[in-house]
Structures are given as structure tokens and as C-alpha cells.
Design a protein around this motif. Sequence first.
Motif, PDB file in Angstrom:
ATOM      1  N   SER A  20       3.321 -18.069 -20.134  1.00  0.00           N
ATOM      2  CA  SER A  20       2.633 -17.577 -18.940  1.00  0.00           C
ATOM      3  C   SER A  20       1.161 -17.403 -19.257  1.00  0.00           C
ATOM      4  O   SER A  20       0.812 -16.866 -20.302  1.00  0.00           O
ATOM      5  CB  SER A  20       3.232 -16.240 -18.473  1.00  0.00           C
ATOM      6  N   PHE A  21       0.310 -17.881 -18.357  1.00  0.00           N
ATOM      7  CA  PHE A  21      -1.117 -17.791 -18.581  1.00  0.00           C
ATOM      8  C   PHE A  21      -1.596 -16.387 -18.251  1.00  0.00           C
ATOM      9  O   PHE A  21      -1.263 -15.823 -17.204  1.00  0.00           O
ATOM     10  CB  PHE A  21      -1.858 -18.812 -17.722  1.00  0.00           C
ATOM     11  N   ARG A  22      -2.400 -15.821 -19.136  1.00  0.00           N
ATOM     12  CA  ARG A  22      -2.907 -14.475 -18.936  1.00  0.00           C
ATOM     13  C   ARG A  22      -4.199 -14.536 -18.138  1.00  0.00           C
ATOM     14  O   ARG A  22      -5.102 -15.289 -18.470  1.00  0.00           O
ATOM     15  CB  ARG A  22      -3.164 -13.806 -20.288  1.00  0.00           C
ATOM     16  N   SER A  23      -4.254 -13.731 -17.098  1.00  0.00           N
ATOM     17  CA  SER A  23      -5.462 -13.693 -16.283  1.00  0.00           C
ATOM     18  C   SER A  23      -6.600 -13.064 -17.069  1.00  0.00           C
ATOM     19  O   SER A  23      -6.390 -12.198 -17.914  1.00  0.00           O
ATOM     20  CB  SER A  23      -5.207 -12.884 -15.001  1.00  0.00           C
ATOM     21  N   SER A  24      -7.806 -13.501 -16.769  1.00  0.00           N
ATOM     22  CA  SER A  24      -8.966 -12.964 -17.471  1.00  0.00           C
ATOM     23  C   SER A  24      -9.232 -11.532 -17.030  1.00  0.00           C
ATOM     24  O   SER A  24      -9.008 -11.171 -15.878  1.00  0.00           O
ATOM     25  CB  SER A  24     -10.198 -13.832 -17.192  1.00  0.00           C
ATOM     26  N   LYS A  54      -0.121   5.413   1.220  1.00  0.00           N
ATOM     27  CA  LYS A  54      -0.910   6.650   1.129  1.00  0.00           C
ATOM     28  C   LYS A  54      -2.246   6.513   1.854  1.00  0.00           C
ATOM     29  O   LYS A  54      -2.719   7.453   2.502  1.00  0.00           O
ATOM     30  CB  LYS A  54      -1.140   7.033  -0.340  1.00  0.00           C
ATOM     31  N   TYR A  55      -2.869   5.334   1.734  1.00  0.00           N
ATOM     32  CA  TYR A  55      -4.192   5.134   2.328  1.00  0.00           C
ATOM     33  C   TYR A  55      -4.135   4.343   3.631  1.00  0.00           C
ATOM     34  O   TYR A  55      -5.157   3.829   4.088  1.00  0.00           O
ATOM     35  CB  TYR A  55      -5.106   4.428   1.318  1.00  0.00           C
ATOM     36  N   SER A  56      -2.939   4.227   4.192  1.00  0.00           N
ATOM     37  CA  SER A  56      -2.746   3.555   5.494  1.00  0.00           C
ATOM     38  C   SER A  56      -3.256   2.113   5.479  1.00  0.00           C
ATOM     39  O   SER A  56      -3.943   1.663   6.398  1.00  0.00           O
ATOM     40  CB  SER A  56      -3.440   4.351   6.608  1.00  0.00           C
ATOM     41  N   ILE A  57      -2.930   1.401   4.405  1.00  0.00           N
ATOM     42  CA  ILE A  57      -3.270  -0.019   4.279  1.00  0.00           C
ATOM     43  C   ILE A  57      -1.969  -0.777   4.035  1.00  0.00           C
ATOM     44  O   ILE A  57      -1.238  -0.482   3.090  1.00  0.00           O
ATOM     45  CB  ILE A  57      -4.256  -0.271   3.128  1.00  0.00           C
ATOM     46  N   GLU A  58      -1.676  -1.740   4.879  1.00  0.00           N
ATOM     47  CA  GLU A  58      -0.432  -2.500   4.731  1.00  0.00           C
ATOM     48  C   GLU A  58      -0.693  -3.766   3.914  1.00  0.00           C
ATOM     49  O   GLU A  58      -1.486  -4.619   4.306  1.00  0.00           O
ATOM     50  CB  GLU A  58       0.136  -2.866   6.100  1.00  0.00           C
ATOM     51  N   PHE A  59      -0.013  -3.861   2.782  1.00  0.00           N
ATOM     52  CA  PHE A  59      -0.129  -5.035   1.930  1.00  0.00           C
ATOM     53  C   PHE A  59       1.091  -5.925   2.145  1.00  0.00           C
ATOM     54  O   PHE A  59       2.226  -5.439   2.193  1.00  0.00           O
ATOM     55  CB  PHE A  59      -0.221  -4.626   0.452  1.00  0.00           C
ATOM     56  N   THR A  60       0.847  -7.222   2.268  1.00  0.00           N
ATOM     57  CA  THR A  60       1.931  -8.177   2.493  1.00  0.00           C
ATOM     58  C   THR A  60       2.696  -8.434   1.195  1.00  0.00           C
ATOM     59  O   THR A  60       2.242  -8.080   0.101  1.00  0.00           O
ATOM     60  CB  THR A  60       1.374  -9.501   3.026  1.00  0.00           C
ATOM     61  N   ASP A  61       3.864  -9.056   1.316  1.00  0.00           N
ATOM     62  CA  ASP A  61       4.648  -9.404   0.139  1.00  0.00           C
ATOM     63  C   ASP A  61       3.880 -10.371  -0.757  1.00  0.00           C
ATOM     64  O   ASP A  61       3.973 -10.295  -1.985  1.00  0.00           O
ATOM     65  CB  ASP A  61       5.988 -10.026   0.558  1.00  0.00           C
ATOM     66  N   GLU A  62       3.118 -11.276  -0.147  1.00  0.00           N
ATOM     67  CA  GLU A  62       2.325 -12.229  -0.935  1.00  0.00           C
ATOM     68  C   GLU A  62       1.233 -11.504  -1.711  1.00  0.00           C
ATOM     69  O   GLU A  62       0.967 -11.826  -2.871  1.00  0.00           O
ATOM     70  CB  GLU A  62       1.710 -13.283  -0.009  1.00  0.00           C
ATOM     71  N   GLU A  63       0.606 -10.521  -1.083  1.00  0.00           N
ATOM     72  CA  GLU A  63      -0.426  -9.743  -1.774  1.00  0.00           C
ATOM     73  C   GLU A  63       0.169  -8.929  -2.927  1.00  0.00           C
ATOM     74  O   GLU A  63      -0.431  -8.821  -3.996  1.00  0.00           O
ATOM     75  CB  GLU A  63      -1.146  -8.821  -0.786  1.00  0.00           C
ATOM     76  N   LYS A  64       1.356  -8.385  -2.722  1.00  0.00           N
ATOM     77  CA  LYS A  64       2.022  -7.641  -3.787  1.00  0.00           C
ATOM     78  C   LYS A  64       2.372  -8.572  -4.950  1.00  0.00           C
ATOM     79  O   LYS A  64       2.257  -8.189  -6.123  1.00  0.00           O
ATOM     80  CB  LYS A  64       3.292  -6.969  -3.253  1.00  0.00           C
ATOM     81  N   LYS A  65       2.791  -9.792  -4.612  1.00  0.00           N
ATOM     82  CA  LYS A  65       3.131 -10.755  -5.653  1.00  0.00           C
ATOM     83  C   LYS A  65       1.891 -11.138  -6.470  1.00  0.00           C
ATOM     84  O   LYS A  65       1.949 -11.208  -7.699  1.00  0.00           O
ATOM     85  CB  LYS A  65       3.753 -12.004  -5.010  1.00  0.00           C
ATOM     86  N   ARG A  66       0.775 -11.377  -5.801  1.00  0.00           N
ATOM     87  CA  ARG A  66      -0.459 -11.728  -6.499  1.00  0.00           C
ATOM     88  C   ARG A  66      -0.956 -10.552  -7.330  1.00  0.00           C
ATOM     89  O   ARG A  66      -1.427 -10.722  -8.458  1.00  0.00           O
ATOM     90  CB  ARG A  66      -1.535 -12.153  -5.492  1.00  0.00           C
ATOM     91  N   PHE A  67      -0.833  -9.351  -6.786  1.00  0.00           N
ATOM     92  CA  PHE A  67      -1.277  -8.168  -7.501  1.00  0.00           C
ATOM     93  C   PHE A  67      -0.427  -7.915  -8.749  1.00  0.00           C
ATOM     94  O   PHE A  67      -0.926  -7.434  -9.769  1.00  0.00           O
ATOM     95  CB  PHE A  67      -1.215  -6.952  -6.580  1.00  0.00           C
ATOM     96  N   SER A  68       0.860  -8.252  -8.674  1.00  0.00           N
ATOM     97  CA  SER A  68       1.780  -7.978  -9.782  1.00  0.00           C
ATOM     98  C   SER A  68       1.455  -8.771 -11.036  1.00  0.00           C
ATOM     99  O   SER A  68       1.831  -8.374 -12.141  1.00  0.00           O
ATOM    100  CB  SER A  68       3.219  -8.259  -9.355  1.00  0.00           C
ATOM    101  N   VAL A  69       0.772  -9.907 -10.889  1.00  0.00           N
ATOM    102  CA  VAL A  69       0.447 -10.739 -12.052  1.00  0.00           C
ATOM    103  C   VAL A  69      -1.020 -10.611 -12.456  1.00  0.00           C
ATOM    104  O   VAL A  69      -1.479 -11.318 -13.353  1.00  0.00           O
ATOM    105  CB  VAL A  69       0.791 -12.220 -11.783  1.00  0.00           C
ATOM    106  N   MET A  70      -1.741  -9.720 -11.802  1.00  0.00           N
ATOM    107  CA  MET A  70      -3.142  -9.511 -12.153  1.00  0.00           C
ATOM    108  C   MET A  70      -3.251  -8.596 -13.366  1.00  0.00           C
ATOM    109  O   MET A  70      -2.326  -7.872 -13.705  1.00  0.00           O
ATOM    110  CB  MET A  70      -3.901  -8.885 -10.963  1.00  0.00           C
ATOM    111  N   THR A  71      -4.427  -8.620 -13.999  1.00  0.00           N
ATOM    112  CA  THR A  71      -4.701  -7.696 -15.086  1.00  0.00           C
ATOM    113  C   THR A  71      -5.342  -6.443 -14.486  1.00  0.00           C
ATOM    114  O   THR A  71      -5.053  -6.079 -13.352  1.00  0.00           O
ATOM    115  CB  THR A  71      -5.621  -8.347 -16.121  1.00  0.00           C
ATOM    116  N   SER A  72      -6.201  -5.795 -15.229  1.00  0.00           N
ATOM    117  CA  SER A  72      -6.846  -4.586 -14.727  1.00  0.00           C
ATOM    118  C   SER A  72      -7.797  -4.918 -13.577  1.00  0.00           C
ATOM    119  O   SER A  72      -8.260  -6.046 -13.426  1.00  0.00           O
ATOM    120  CB  SER A  72      -7.611  -3.889 -15.853  1.00  0.00           C
TER     121      SER A  72
END
Length: 226
Positions: free
Chosen positions: A34-38, A89-107
Amino acid sequence: MPKIKMPRSSPALDMTPMVDLAFLLVTFFMLTASFRSSEPVMVDTPSATTEKLLPDNYLLVTVDKDGKAFFHITGQTVRAKLLGDMGAKYSIEFTDEEKKRFSVMTSFGVPIKDLKKYIAMEEGERSKFESPGIPLDSTDNQLSQWIFNGYISYQLDLQAMKQKADESGQPFNLQDKKLRFAIKADANAPYVKVKDVIETFTDKEIYQFQMITSMEEAPAEVKPKK
């Protein structure tokens, strides 16, 4: 009686099995790697006589030389759930695709109001983006919420893993999987910002955390004069 010369033939080595093995290994690494994000920020950690390394399961807050805070926690399922909880908590709805992209991000180091735009960026865009840091002032300490909700998300994921292991009869050591906390601050980071991060941890009753450092170079050997 004349000597009979036996015909000589050059030795032959069949390379087919070796080539097949090489291609199998290449295919295996291509499918499993798996490629590590910068990382969005590089910090020059202070040196110490012993090098502090990150554990396998960790929640990390990085402070760059300008005092900006960045957050990271291990576990793709943990990060996906964490994003959903923070969005609620902050009243922002994140899509499943956004959650998937966020899950493989670094800091990351952006306020949550800008997180949708940051997640939508391609890898090259993120590497050039100048992150403003996660707010951690007294009026809007978003870093505190990331730490708290990150811990909760990790604990829920840990319980799910233990239940799955118990059902399959596999051994599961909770102590080895325990979440560790760490701070990685640049050697030139403002002291007050590092202090704010430490106080953010202690406000959540987290008193045990590692300070990530790099190995101090050994002093040059001095030879006595003759």
C-alpha cells in the motif's frame, strides 16, 4: 589404440523456475503493498540520547515550527468513524466516499469547516497546500475534540476486534492493542504552542504520552595528544 574423445557439451541451467518465482514475488508485492500518502508537514524533532519511536497503535499530534497543530490516529475504520462523529458534532455531513478518502489519509491540519475541501484534493494538491493547523485556542479547541472522539472511536473498534477474536477462539491481548498518545514537535516550535497541546491532553485526563525525538549524534572521538 587411439583414444576415444567423448563429445563435450556446455552445462545448461534452466532459468524458467527462477524467472517464474521472480514474477510471482513481484506480483505478490504489487497486490499487497500500500502506498503511503505524503505527510502535510515535515518537522525537525529535537535530538535526545535515546530515540523515541512511535508504537504500533497511536494517536499523534504534530506541531510544526510555526506552532500549527496536525492530527493523526491509526486505523482506517477508526478514522472513518471518527470523521462521522466529528461531522455530527459540528453539523457537517460527510459522505461515505469522503470517509473512505479520509480513512487512508495521513495527518492533517485544517479546521473542520475546511475539511471537505481538503479531503477532495488530490495527493499532489495536498502536498502543496499550506495547512493553517487545527484550532486549539480556548474559544475553539477543535484539537481537543479530535483527541476525545478519536479515543472513543478507537475503543469501540478495539471492542469489536476483541469480540471477533473471542468468537473465533483466537487469542487477543488488549494491552498490546492499547492506544498510545504521542506529541511530535519541531525543535523550533514555539514553546507556548507545545504547552497548549500538552494541556489539551491533560484536560482530557491523558497524562501518559511520548515526546517523539530523533537520535542524538555521538560526539566525535577525541584522541589524546602524544
